[in-house]
Design a protein around this motif. Structure first.
Motif, PDB file in Angstrom:
ATOM      1  N   SER A 162       0.850  -1.188   0.000  1.00 62.77           N
ATOM      2  CA  SER A 162       0.000   0.000   0.000  1.00 62.77           C
ATOM      3  C   SER A 162       0.887   1.239   0.000  1.00 62.77           C
ATOM      4  CB  SER A 162      -0.925   0.012   1.225  1.00 62.77           C
ATOM      5  OG  SER A 162      -0.143   0.099   2.391  1.00 62.77           O
ATOM      6  N   SER A 164       1.548   5.047   1.247  1.00 63.20           N
ATOM      7  CA  SER A 164       1.171   5.848   2.423  1.00 63.20           C
ATOM      8  C   SER A 164       0.517   7.163   1.996  1.00 63.20           C
ATOM      9  CB  SER A 164       2.425   6.142   3.267  1.00 63.20           C
ATOM     10  OG  SER A 164       3.283   7.012   2.551  1.00 63.20           O
ATOM     11  N   LYS A 165      -0.192   7.761   2.959  1.00 58.34           N
ATOM     12  CA  LYS A 165      -0.852   9.032   2.682  1.00 58.34           C
ATOM     13  C   LYS A 165       0.161  10.112   2.379  1.00 58.34           C
ATOM     14  CE  LYS A 165      -4.208  12.312   4.507  1.00 58.34           C
ATOM     15  NZ  LYS A 165      -4.093  13.123   3.378  1.00 58.34           N
ATOM     16  N   GLY A 166       1.331  10.084   3.035  1.00 61.44           N
ATOM     17  CA  GLY A 166       2.387  11.068   2.778  1.00 61.44           C
ATOM     18  C   GLY A 166       2.889  11.000   1.335  1.00 61.44           C
ATOM     19  N   TRP A 168       1.107   9.914  -1.258  1.00 60.14           N
ATOM     20  CA  TRP A 168       0.050  10.469  -2.122  1.00 60.14           C
ATOM     21  C   TRP A 168       0.046  11.993  -2.071  1.00 60.14           C
ATOM     22  CZ3 TRP A 168      -1.543   7.744  -5.846  1.00 60.14           C
ATOM     23  CH2 TRP A 168      -1.792   6.383  -5.739  1.00 60.14           C
ATOM     24  N   ASP A 169       0.317  12.558  -0.913  1.00 59.82           N
ATOM     25  CA  ASP A 169       0.359  14.022  -0.778  1.00 59.82           C
ATOM     26  C   ASP A 169       1.505  14.615  -1.602  1.00 59.82           C
ATOM     27  OD1 ASP A 169      -1.840  13.955   0.883  1.00 59.82           O
ATOM     28  OD2 ASP A 169      -0.660  14.047   2.746  1.00 59.82           O
ATOM     29  N   LYS A 170       2.662  13.927  -1.591  1.00 60.95           N
ATOM     30  CA  LYS A 170       3.805  14.399  -2.396  1.00 60.95           C
ATOM     31  C   LYS A 170       3.481  14.333  -3.888  1.00 60.95           C
ATOM     32  CE  LYS A 170       7.462  13.191   0.852  1.00 60.95           C
ATOM     33  NZ  LYS A 170       8.618  12.329   1.117  1.00 60.95           N
ATOM     34  N   GLU A 172       0.534  14.486  -5.233  1.00 61.84           N
ATOM     35  CA  GLU A 172      -0.450  15.527  -5.535  1.00 61.84           C
ATOM     36  C   GLU A 172       0.196  16.904  -5.600  1.00 61.84           C
ATOM     37  OE1 GLU A 172      -4.663  17.273  -3.735  1.00 61.84           O
ATOM     38  OE2 GLU A 172      -3.962  15.277  -3.124  1.00 61.84           O
ATOM     39  N   LYS A 185      -5.929  16.773  -7.984  1.00 62.85           N
ATOM     40  CA  LYS A 185      -6.770  15.916  -7.132  1.00 62.85           C
ATOM     41  C   LYS A 185      -7.459  14.837  -7.969  1.00 62.85           C
ATOM     42  CE  LYS A 185      -7.659  19.025  -3.361  1.00 62.85           C
ATOM     43  NZ  LYS A 185      -8.539  19.609  -2.446  1.00 62.85           N
ATOM     44  N   SER A 189      -6.754  10.773  -7.664  1.00 65.83           N
ATOM     45  CA  SER A 189      -7.851   9.825  -7.394  1.00 65.83           C
ATOM     46  C   SER A 189      -7.871   8.718  -8.451  1.00 65.83           C
ATOM     47  CB  SER A 189      -9.196  10.553  -7.330  1.00 65.83           C
ATOM     48  OG  SER A 189      -9.516  11.085  -8.610  1.00 65.83           O
ATOM     49  N   LYS A 192      -5.025   6.337  -7.601  1.00 66.34           N
ATOM     50  CA  LYS A 192      -5.376   5.485  -6.449  1.00 66.34           C
ATOM     51  C   LYS A 192      -6.251   4.313  -6.876  1.00 66.34           C
ATOM     52  CE  LYS A 192      -5.088   8.887  -2.735  1.00 66.34           C
ATOM     53  NZ  LYS A 192      -5.805   9.676  -1.720  1.00 66.34           N
TER      54      LYS A 192
END
Length: 196
Positions: A162, A164-166, A168-170, A172, A185, A189, A192
């Protein structure tokens, strides 16, 4: 060609009338022809045959000398047929000199020269003279050592299960610099949905 032949040929050509060029546009029209014109005399000498060439072919002794290390050698190949090409001579040299064969040298790595003139692969030995002395330049073969890669493979990296959220933030933030925040965004999506 004799003068009598030329006179006879030109007289026979002048006897036939010129045909309309439109009659020769299909193969069906060729079947209507009644003659192909005057016949030429039979040649009185035999054409050369492959067997005759092999029997009377001259052989040449070729001296080969390399000029640069690491493959320094001097060798002589005896009784080389005059019809042999430089390319085939290169292959014969590789078979003769063990160090070239072991190093993986191929014909494209060899340059044959006579008096600083590079010989092309299609040149035949017979064109070079009775005694031939060739200087050989050898370039190192550039090939990937696949045996090393097969015996010692690189460890495969395990794909993360998986993201990580970090991460995905980078992703984005990088996309938003190029696409804008709203498009970034939407793109993230979509990523993902396809990611592991």
């Amino acid at each position: 060609m004799s003068l009598d032949f030329v006179n006879t040929y030109s007289q026979l050509i002048n006897l036939s009338a010129d045909a309309d060029p439109s009659t020769f546009y299909s193969t069906e029209d060729y079947r209507k022809l009644q003659t192909l014109g005057p016949s030429l005399p039979t040649l009185s000498y035999p054409f050369p045959s492959a067997e005759a060439n092999l029997v009377g072919e001259s052989t040449i002794d070729v001296k080969l000398k390399s000029i640069r290390p690491p493959f320094k050698f001097t060798t002589e190949l005896k009784a080389i047929p005059g019809s042999l090409s430089i390319y085939k001579l290169k292959n014969q040299l590789i078979d003769e000199v063990v160090s070239l064969k072991e190093a993986g040298i191929c014909a494209s790595n060899l340059k044959f020269m006579i008096k600083s003139k590079i010989l092309t692969d299609t040149t035949t030995i017979g064109l070079l003279g009775d005694e031939v002395s060739i200087t050989v330049m050898i370039t190192q073969p550039s090939h990937n050592d696949t045996s090393k890669l097969l015996s010692d493979p690189e460890p495969e990296l395990e794909a993360p299960k998986s993201i990580s959220k970090g991460a995905w933030d980078k992703i984005e933030s990088v996309l938003s610099a190029d696409l804008g925040p709203e498009a970034a965004k939407i793109a993230v999506s979509k990523f993902k949905q396809v990611s592991i």
